[in-house]
Design a protein around this motif. Structure first.
Motif, mmCIF file in Angstrom:
data_model
loop_
_atom_site.group_PDB
_atom_site.id
_atom_site.type_symbol
_atom_site.label_atom_id
_atom_site.label_comp_id
_atom_site.label_asym_id
_atom_site.label_seq_id
_atom_site.Cartn_x
_atom_site.Cartn_y
_atom_site.Cartn_z
ATOM 1 N N THR A 61 8.297 11.888 -6.725
ATOM 2 C CA THR A 61 7.543 11.093 -7.697
ATOM 3 C C THR A 61 6.115 11.629 -7.733
ATOM 4 O OG1 THR A 61 6.672 9.271 -6.334
ATOM 5 C CG2 THR A 61 8.969 9.074 -7.081
ATOM 6 N N CYS A 62 5.605 11.795 -8.945
ATOM 7 C CA CYS A 62 4.387 12.577 -9.150
ATOM 8 C C CYS A 62 3.155 11.710 -9.340
ATOM 9 C CB CYS A 62 4.556 13.465 -10.379
ATOM 10 S SG CYS A 62 5.982 14.561 -10.230
ATOM 11 N N ASP A 63 2.070 12.173 -8.733
ATOM 12 C CA ASP A 63 0.773 11.555 -8.921
ATOM 13 C C ASP A 63 0.067 12.250 -10.078
ATOM 14 O OD1 ASP A 63 -1.335 9.790 -7.349
ATOM 15 O OD2 ASP A 63 -2.375 11.545 -8.118
ATOM 16 N N LEU A 64 -0.933 11.586 -10.627
ATOM 17 C CA LEU A 64 -1.668 12.160 -11.757
ATOM 18 C C LEU A 64 -2.423 13.428 -11.379
ATOM 19 C CD1 LEU A 64 -3.118 8.775 -12.973
ATOM 20 C CD2 LEU A 64 -1.488 10.153 -14.266
ATOM 21 N N ARG A 65 -2.718 13.606 -10.097
ATOM 22 C CA ARG A 65 -3.506 14.776 -9.708
ATOM 23 C C ARG A 65 -2.651 16.015 -9.445
ATOM 24 N NH1 ARG A 65 -7.451 11.219 -8.255
ATOM 25 N NH2 ARG A 65 -6.220 10.329 -6.595
ATOM 26 N N LEU A 66 -1.353 15.900 -9.670
ATOM 27 C CA LEU A 66 -0.460 17.024 -9.395
ATOM 28 C C LEU A 66 -0.808 18.239 -10.245
ATOM 29 C CD1 LEU A 66 2.099 18.092 -8.011
ATOM 30 C CD2 LEU A 66 3.456 16.956 -9.774
ATOM 31 N N ASN A 91 0.885 -1.173 0.000
ATOM 32 C CA ASN A 91 0.000 0.000 0.000
ATOM 33 C C ASN A 91 0.917 1.215 0.000
ATOM 34 O OD1 ASN A 91 1.018 -0.390 2.519
ATOM 35 N ND2 ASN A 91 -0.884 -0.005 3.597
ATOM 36 N N THR A 92 0.383 2.421 0.226
ATOM 37 C CA THR A 92 1.279 3.583 0.102
ATOM 38 C C THR A 92 2.422 3.523 1.117
ATOM 39 O OG1 THR A 92 -0.223 4.938 1.445
ATOM 40 C CG2 THR A 92 -0.421 5.137 -0.947
ATOM 41 N N PHE A 93 2.199 2.852 2.238
ATOM 42 C CA PHE A 93 3.271 2.684 3.230
ATOM 43 C C PHE A 93 4.430 1.869 2.648
ATOM 44 C CE2 PHE A 93 4.911 -0.431 6.373
ATOM 45 C CZ PHE A 93 5.587 0.432 7.223
ATOM 46 N N GLY A 94 4.116 0.671 2.200
ATOM 47 C CA GLY A 94 5.167 -0.228 1.722
ATOM 48 C C GLY A 94 5.756 0.187 0.386
ATOM 49 N N LYS A 95 4.921 0.755 -0.475
ATOM 50 C CA LYS A 95 5.424 1.186 -1.782
ATOM 51 C C LYS A 95 6.463 2.286 -1.626
ATOM 52 C CE LYS A 95 1.270 0.138 -4.456
ATOM 53 N NZ LYS A 95 0.029 0.700 -5.013
ATOM 54 N N ASN A 96 6.236 3.147 -0.650
ATOM 55 C CA ASN A 96 7.160 4.245 -0.389
ATOM 56 C C ASN A 96 8.469 3.731 0.206
ATOM 57 O OD1 ASN A 96 7.904 7.019 -0.019
ATOM 58 N ND2 ASN A 96 7.225 6.907 2.108
ATOM 59 N N LEU A 97 8.359 2.719 1.048
ATOM 60 C CA LEU A 97 9.493 2.288 1.867
ATOM 61 C C LEU A 97 10.396 1.244 1.206
ATOM 62 C CD1 LEU A 97 10.877 2.107 4.678
ATOM 63 C CD2 LEU A 97 9.120 0.423 5.304
ATOM 64 N N MET A 98 9.791 0.163 0.701
ATOM 65 C CA MET A 98 10.587 -1.009 0.344
ATOM 66 C C MET A 98 11.658 -0.754 -0.732
ATOM 67 S SD MET A 98 11.193 -4.072 1.234
ATOM 68 C CE MET A 98 9.859 -4.889 2.095
ATOM 69 N N ALA A 105 10.126 12.353 -1.857
ATOM 70 C CA ALA A 105 8.729 12.731 -1.627
ATOM 71 C C ALA A 105 7.930 12.020 -2.710
ATOM 72 C CB ALA A 105 8.561 14.234 -1.714
ATOM 73 N N THR A 106 7.281 10.934 -2.312
ATOM 74 C CA THR A 106 6.592 10.114 -3.308
ATOM 75 C C THR A 106 5.114 10.478 -3.384
ATOM 76 O OG1 THR A 106 6.254 8.441 -1.613
ATOM 77 C CG2 THR A 106 8.150 8.141 -3.062
ATOM 78 N N PHE A 107 4.487 10.136 -4.503
ATOM 79 C CA PHE A 107 3.041 10.273 -4.740
ATOM 80 C C PHE A 107 2.572 11.722 -4.528
ATOM 81 C CE2 PHE A 107 3.392 6.133 -2.073
ATOM 82 C CZ PHE A 107 4.184 5.552 -3.039
ATOM 83 N N ALA A 108 3.318 12.658 -5.080
ATOM 84 C CA ALA A 108 3.051 14.076 -4.838
ATOM 85 C C ALA A 108 1.810 14.552 -5.576
ATOM 86 C CB ALA A 108 4.254 14.905 -5.281
ATOM 87 N N SER A 109 0.914 15.237 -4.847
ATOM 88 C CA SER A 109 -0.224 15.860 -5.512
ATOM 89 C C SER A 109 -0.160 17.379 -5.394
ATOM 90 C CB SER A 109 -1.545 15.321 -4.976
ATOM 91 O OG SER A 109 -1.696 15.648 -3.628
ATOM 92 N N LYS A 110 0.842 17.891 -4.680
ATOM 93 C CA LYS A 110 1.052 19.340 -4.613
ATOM 94 C C LYS A 110 2.502 19.601 -4.209
ATOM 95 C CE LYS A 110 -0.798 23.348 -2.291
ATOM 96 N NZ LYS A 110 -1.187 23.578 -0.905
ATOM 97 N N ILE A 111 3.125 20.546 -4.897
ATOM 98 C CA ILE A 111 4.521 20.856 -4.587
ATOM 99 C C ILE A 111 4.671 22.365 -4.416
ATOM 100 C CG2 ILE A 111 6.904 20.799 -5.451
ATOM 101 C CD1 ILE A 111 6.127 18.376 -7.157
ATOM 102 N N GLU A 112 5.262 22.753 -3.310
ATOM 103 C CA GLU A 112 5.540 24.168 -3.089
ATOM 104 C C GLU A 112 7.044 24.331 -2.963
ATOM 105 O OE1 GLU A 112 4.513 27.311 0.310
ATOM 106 O OE2 GLU A 112 3.039 25.677 0.075
ATOM 107 N N VAL A 113 7.600 25.171 -3.828
ATOM 108 C CA VAL A 113 9.052 25.359 -3.820
ATOM 109 C C VAL A 113 9.402 26.443 -2.810
ATOM 110 C CG1 VAL A 113 11.069 25.941 -5.223
ATOM 111 C CG2 VAL A 113 9.125 24.740 -6.262
ATOM 112 N N LYS A 114 10.299 26.097 -1.873
ATOM 113 C CA LYS A 114 10.751 27.080 -0.888
ATOM 114 C C LYS A 114 12.234 27.367 -1.115
ATOM 115 C CE LYS A 114 7.468 26.218 2.715
ATOM 116 N NZ LYS A 114 7.332 25.857 4.131
ATOM 117 N N ARG A 165 1.422 14.601 -0.197
ATOM 118 C CA ARG A 165 1.478 13.249 -0.745
ATOM 119 C C ARG A 165 0.134 12.563 -0.580
ATOM 120 N NH1 ARG A 165 4.348 9.797 2.439
ATOM 121 N NH2 ARG A 165 4.517 8.528 0.571
ATOM 122 N N GLU A 166 -0.241 11.807 -1.589
ATOM 123 C CA GLU A 166 -1.475 11.024 -1.464
ATOM 124 C C GLU A 166 -1.151 9.700 -0.790
ATOM 125 O OE1 GLU A 166 -3.967 10.764 -4.839
ATOM 126 O OE2 GLU A 166 -4.206 12.940 -4.892
#
Ligand code: FAD
Ligand code: AMP
Lengths: 317, 249
Positions: free
Chosen positions: B175-180, A92-99, B140-149, B157-158
């Motif tokens: 890594t980007c999500d489709l809703r980004l 899930n998002t936990f394991g996909k992010n980590l492994m 930062a995985t599954f990103a749906s919003k990114i703010e550059v500082k 992240r979703e």
């Protein structure tokens, strides 16, 4: 051989998908140890030790593990992998992010999202959004595996008494900070484990109209799902999305309402035991996977559905 | 700030996948190929950051056969400045791709690497996290919003429970999500201009990384088919069937 499983939890409770992953892990090898990384999570350690399939719980407690950060978890896990032939967790998002972070540092080619254990080195996994199944054999000495939780039954949670061993924490990263988590609290069953799921798509036309779905869900004690189109349009929040890039669900009953049945959506629900589709377009692809298809306008069908359910003397919960 | 974006060429998401009869893979001959969908979001985000004056250069990189260049060309047409094509003839595992990308990062020194969260062919969801590990960068995985500082990014992240926000120092992998974002289409003049932008070609074998497969594909098969269902005539019939035939309510 022995297997190290990384537990997912919120310092109070084990997340249910960890129990499904435990079942899969024990099919790889019976000598299954669980690593619990957290803070003030003694209750979690205890409940894991009561899972009969678990032979030992390694418990790492430190305030740096209050929130889950992949970088911190990775360094913690790497301290303990030597003795194990397999490192596993849920996909899930936990394991996909980590492994993958762990796998890369061990120079292992990870096997993602397995749905079946064929042998300790051979697994079945879906590819192309579940349009093909691949039988894959890992030739790495050690293996990193993520498990599709809905493809395995949840493990029994009582009757075991595994030893709990306290283990040392690792270093903390300064590069990543947890800011916050917006968890949407709900009294409904969890989408991933619910017996019944009712999902709405673009056909619902608005967030307000989702009430038609919610009313039926309340009646059936169902979880609520959605297509990506419905989430993108803002009818409902992202954690409800079912599909290739959302959640995979395998309920006893899946009801798709106003959903066309794109392959990416089917990827998340077509293993459900019974599928119902309600759609006004008789040609919609969702009907090709539906056990019971109702070609109708959802705005008429859903209120009627609720009415018919109300007429029943009993409803299974 | 320099942004590297990794784009993969995959079978188009609209194509109905067909499994080869000999179990060796899926049919790719005469099949429409496109950029992996979330990689389009990765490019779009980089372009938006550049348009906001926060990035100076965008480099699109792909690892693949000769034709994978099309994917880089498309990225150039929507706003990337130059491309890199790492040429390999076999299909590589995410581990190997991440090692190649590490070499490219070391050569180009970007401040950010944007990638898709998952390739829709292998559905692995590994490469970004692996690259972050090799580089010892935050992810930062599954990103749906990114703010550059200033020297960091705030990324939403979703996750299964909803949304999580983290702050990562740069350099970082996202890594980007489709809703980004909503990827733009390339205009004809920009497609023409992209033809003049440079694409550097590198042979993977010159990078000195071990790309040997570790995983054997023993068999690719069609998933079990569901047996055909029925159409019901009314809501009443539906409820009766669910109650008495399927026994699920
Ligand atoms: C890489 C990638 C990943 C994706 N991942 C996912 C994913 O994880 N999950 C997902 O769901 N999608 C995903 N998608 C999107 C997917 O391709 C479809 O666009 C999406 O599933 C369509 O959602 P929908 O069925 O709600 O909308 P539509 O396709 O627009 O269908 C709406 C349906 O509602 C019906 N309808 C309209 N009005 C009524 C009415 N009054 N009564 C009854 N029926 C009505 C219509 O007949 C139609 O069939 C992904 C796409 C890509 C490219
Ligand atoms: N061959 C490749 N070339 C360039 N980028 C890739 C390649 N393979 C994977 N990626 C990137 O890594 C992401 C995740 O891929 P995967 O780990 O295969 O699911 C993709 O969305 C791409 O951004």
């Amino acid at each position: 051989m022995s297997v190290l499983l990384i537990a997912e939890h919120n310092n109070k409770e084990v997340k249910s998908f960890t129990l499904n992953a435990i079942t899969a892990a024990s099919q790889i090898d019976q000598d299954l140890h669980v690593l619990l990384i957290g803070h003030n999570a003694d209750d979690v350690a205890k409940s894991l030790s009561e899972v009969p399939l678990v032979k030992k719980v390694l418990h790492m407690d430190n305030e740096i593990y209050e929130n889950y950060i992949a970088e911190n978890y990775t360094s913690a896990i790497l301290k303990h992998v030597d003795k194990y032939s397999h490192i596993v967790c849920s996909a899930n998002t936990f394991g996909k992010n980590l492994m993958p972070r762990i796998a890369a540092l061990l120079d292992i080619s990870q096997v993602s999202d397995i749905i079946k254990v064929i042998a300790p080195d051979t697994f079945l996994r879906p590819i192309y959004a579940g349009n093909a199944f691949a039988t894959v054999k890992s030739n790495d000495d050690k293996k990193c595996i993520t498990i599709r939780p809905t493809s395995f039954e949840a493990a029994e949670t009582t009757g075991g008494s595994a030893e709990i061993e306290k283990v040392d924490a690792a270093d903390k990263t300064e590069k990543t900070k947890f800011v916050n988590r917006e968890e949407i609290k709900s009294d409904r069953p969890e989408l991933g484990t619910a017996r019944i799921v009712i999902s709405g798509g673009r056909g619902l036309q608005s967030g307000e109209n989702f009430k038609l779905i919610t009313d039926v869900a309340d009646k059936l004690n169902a979880a609520i799902g959605a297509s990506r189109a419905a989430v993108d349009a803002g009818y409902i929040t992202n954690e409800h999305q079912v599909g290739q890039t959302g959640k995979v669900v395998v309920p006893d009953l899946y009801i798709a309402v106003g959903i066309s049945g794109a392959i990416q959506h089917l990827a998340g629900m077509k293993e459900s035991k019974v599928i119902v589709a309600i759609n006004k377009d008789g040609e919609a692809p969702i009907f090709s996977v539906a056990d019971y298809g109702l070609e109708a306008d959802l705005f008429e069908a859903l209120p009627q559905f609720l009415e018919e359910l109300n007429k029943l003397n009993t409803i299974q919960k | 700030m320099k942004i590297l974006v990794a784009v993969k060429r995959v079978i188009d998401y609209n194509v109905q996948i067909r499994v080869k009869e000999d179990g060796s893979g899926v049919v790719t001959d005469n099949v429409k190929m496109s950029t992996n969908p979330p990689d389009d979001n990765a490019i779009e985000e980089a372009v938006k950051i550049k348009e906001a004056g926060k990035a100076s250069e965008i480099i699109a990189v792909t690892v693949g056969e000769e034709k994978a260049q099309e994917t880089v060309r498309k990225a150039l047409a929507v706003g990337a400045d130059r491309g890199i094509h790492v040429k390999v003839d076999s299909i590589l595992e995410p581990l190997a791709v991440s090692k190649i990308l590490k070499k490219i990062v070391e050569k180009e020194n970007p401040d950010l690497v944007f990638m898709g969260k998952q390739a829709i062919d292998d559905d692995c969801n590994q490469t970004g996290q692996m690259l972050a590990a090799h580089l010892n960068w935050p992810q930062a995985t599954f990103a749906s919003k990114i703010e550059v500082k200033e020297n960091s990014l705030e990324v939403t992240r979703e996750v299964d429970e909803g949304l999580e926000t983290i702050e990562v120092n740069t350099p970082a992998i996202v890594t980007c999500d489709l809703r980004l974002n909503e990827p733009r289409y390339a205009s004809l003049p920009n497609i023409m201009k992209a033809k003049k932008k440079p694409i550097e070609q590198i042979n993977a074998s010159d990078l000195g990384v071990d790309t040997n497969p570790r995983i054997e594909h023993i068999k690719i098969e069609e998933p079990p088919k569901r047996k055909a269902g029925i159409k019901v005539a009314s809501v009443e019939e539906l409820v009766q069937k669910l109650k008495n035939e399927a026994k699920v309510i």
